[in-house]
Scaffold this active site. Structure first.
Site, short mmCIF file in Angstrom:
data_model
loop_
_atom_site.label_atom_id
_atom_site.label_comp_id
_atom_site.label_asym_id
_atom_site.label_seq_id
_atom_site.Cartn_x
_atom_site.Cartn_y
_atom_site.Cartn_z
N VAL A 173 3.09 -5.90 3.18
CA VAL A 173 2.68 -6.84 3.79
C VAL A 173 3.36 -8.01 3.57
CG1 VAL A 173 0.94 -7.77 5.06
CG2 VAL A 173 0.70 -5.50 4.41
N GLY A 230 0.99 -1.05 -0.03
CA GLY A 230 0.08 0.00 0.07
C GLY A 230 0.87 1.15 0.03
N LYS A 254 3.36 -6.01 8.64
CA LYS A 254 3.08 -4.98 7.96
C LYS A 254 4.53 -4.26 8.23
CE LYS A 254 0.34 -0.80 6.99
NZ LYS A 254 -1.09 -0.29 7.34
N ASP A 293 -11.49 4.28 6.71
CA ASP A 293 -10.96 3.59 5.63
C ASP A 293 -11.44 2.36 5.69
OD1 ASP A 293 -9.56 3.70 3.16
OD2 ASP A 293 -7.48 2.79 4.30
#
Length: 245
Positions: free
Chosen positions: A22, A17, A37, A131
């Protein structure tokens, strides 16, 4: 080499992202499978520092079965990255929807129920996720669901902390509430509920409810539907029926 001092061995990259990568990994001594992560350059700016600290703090304190929690948070002093070690899930809700396998109405209910349970816990603590999207709803083969990625979370009633320009993935916009798209100063729990509605519609139809290419088009698509509904609701025949009932 980056993970050498952590006790974990990365096996394969399973996601990425705007803030990092990840990994599927395992503990070298116990063999426990985990997801890690890796937040790259987390303290590069004031904004990324706040996002990293916010996510690490929330995941460390999460104690609900529908919210992802952190086993531990590790700062890699040699490279400056931060690792958040958590439970390894099998896929995310986006993968379930994209698989084109028939999702039964009961499974629809189960997934939405679990998202709402997790959000109820967050909202009761005056935290708004901001989100919620299929990619941030992780699931396993038992259909257990956990909400993850708390970097955009804010306290209820606080000023808006997220902007649409932060997103590297345009699909994130598809689940954004109008309040965020219009950059209102304050946000409420309603923005999370809006996102859940978008996810539910996508599970039922197999495609995003509002598929804009940018914030402007996304808002336009929403307003077009709202205007259409408004016209239908103002139909004289409908009004007369409502008046009689």
């Amino acid at each position: 080499e980056v993970f050498k001092s952590t006790g974990y061995e990365p096996e394969v990259q399973i996601g990425h992202g705007s803030s990092g990568i990840v990994w599927a990994a395992r503990h070298r001594k116990t063999g426990q499978k985990v997801a890690i992560k890796q937040i790259i350059a987390p303290f590069k700016t004031k904004q990324t520092s706040k996002r990293t600290l916010r996510e690490a703090k929330l995941m460390t304190h999460n104690s609900h079965e529908n919210l992802m929690s952190a086993y531990e948070v590790i700062e890699l002093e040699n490279v400056g990255d931060v690792l958040i070690v958590m439970e390894q899930m099998d896929t995310d809700l986006a993968g379930v929807i994209e698989s084109k396998n028939n999702i039964s109405p009961m499974q629809h209910q189960l997934f939405i129920y679990q998202i709402l349970r997790g959000l109820k816990y967050l909202h009761s603590a005056n935290v708004i996720h901001q989100d919620i999207k299929p990619q941030n709803c992780l699931v396993n083969t038992n259909c257990d669901l956990k909400i993850t990625d708390f970097g955009s979370a804010v306290e209820r009633g606080s000023e808006l902390k997220i902007t649409v320009t932060e997103d590297s993935d345009a699909t994130t916009l598809w689940y954004r509430a109008p309040e965020i798209l219009m950059k209102t100063k304050k946000t409420s729990t309603a923005v999370d509920v809006w996102s859940v509605g978008c996810i539910f519609a996508e599970m039922v139809t197999g495609k995003p409810l509002f598929k804009g290419s940018d914030a402007s088009e996304q808002l336009s698509l929403i307003l077009d539907v709202a205007e259409s509904c408004s016209r239908k609701n103002s139909d004289p025949d409908i009004v007369s029926v409502v008046a009689v009932t």
